[in-house]
Design a protein around this motif. Structure first.
Motif, mmCIF file in Angstrom:
data_model
loop_
_atom_site.group_PDB
_atom_site.id
_atom_site.type_symbol
_atom_site.label_atom_id
_atom_site.label_comp_id
_atom_site.label_asym_id
_atom_site.label_seq_id
_atom_site.Cartn_x
_atom_site.Cartn_y
_atom_site.Cartn_z
ATOM 1 N N THR A 36 48.662 13.091 50.052
ATOM 2 C CA THR A 36 49.256 14.364 49.542
ATOM 3 C C THR A 36 49.953 13.756 48.107
ATOM 4 O O THR A 36 50.210 14.767 47.337
ATOM 5 N N LEU A 68 53.112 20.212 51.194
ATOM 6 C CA LEU A 68 53.414 19.528 52.553
ATOM 7 C C LEU A 68 53.242 20.680 53.433
ATOM 8 O O LEU A 68 52.476 20.634 54.146
ATOM 9 N N LEU A 71 49.673 22.300 53.977
ATOM 10 C CA LEU A 71 48.774 21.612 54.520
ATOM 11 C C LEU A 71 48.336 22.147 56.077
ATOM 12 O O LEU A 71 49.179 22.791 56.594
ATOM 13 N N THR A 80 51.442 10.667 53.343
ATOM 14 C CA THR A 80 52.649 11.289 52.608
ATOM 15 C C THR A 80 53.099 10.509 51.577
ATOM 16 O O THR A 80 53.032 9.342 51.551
#
Length: 177
Positions: A36, A68, A71, A80
């Motif tokens: 991410t 996030l 997603l 992450t």
């Protein structure tokens, strides 16, 4: 396990192995891999460090939350950023997608692995020490995690194997649906 939760979400401090171990886990599970931090950089057209330097450490958090929360997908290992746990909305969304695993390492290990962390794009207050950041985040990681795996004294392959061993028996079944 429902098909919705067939991803593996890695959280932890910078240097905990989320990206490195994440790739190994993706290979072992025949999953895709998503970093991410790279999604944020691609979306913003600049590095995390540039965002922190130019806009301040707090500017990174809403950007990260947005990325996030967008997603989707199945059968992915999601690595992450270290500050993902500051967003309740993001963590709720990530938990809906998969099993959350905290790659836990000691502060001394963080220091050893990071070296000069001023170049890592770490989202922290300018006056905040690494020790204070570690204590603050450790509580958040522990609270958010469904599984905690220690990375201290283990190489990346051993951490990968420990994560695989800690997954619920139903995970591999659900991951294949």
């Amino acid at each position: 396990m429902t098909a919705r939760r067939n991803n593996l979400v890695l959280i932890g401090m910078p240097g905990s192995g989320k990206s490195t171990v994440g790739v190994l886990l993706a290979k072992a599970l025949a999953f895709g891999f998503v970093d991410t931090d790279l999604l944020i950089q691609s979306d913003q057209g600049r590095t995390l460090q540039d965002i922190v330097d130019q806009d301040g450490y707090l500017a990174l958090r809403p950007i990260e939350e947005q990325i996030l929360c967008r997603l989707t997908g199945q059968r992915q290992v999601i690595s992450t950023g270290g500050s993902a746990v500051y967003s309740d909305a993001a963590m709720t969304h990530l938990r809906s997608l998969g099993v959350v695993v905290f790659l836990d390492i000691r502060l001394t290990t963080v220091r050893k692995r990071l070296g000069d962390y001023s170049l890592r794009g770490i989202s922290k207050r300018p006056d905040q020490t690494l020790e204070a950041l570690f204590r603050e985040r450790h509580r958040l990681y522990s609270r958010a995690a469904e599984i905690v795996v220690s990375g201290d004294g283990r190489n990346q392959d051993e951490v990968c194997q420990a994560v695989l061993a800690a997954l619920p028996a139903t995970f591999n079944q659900g991951a294949r649906e």
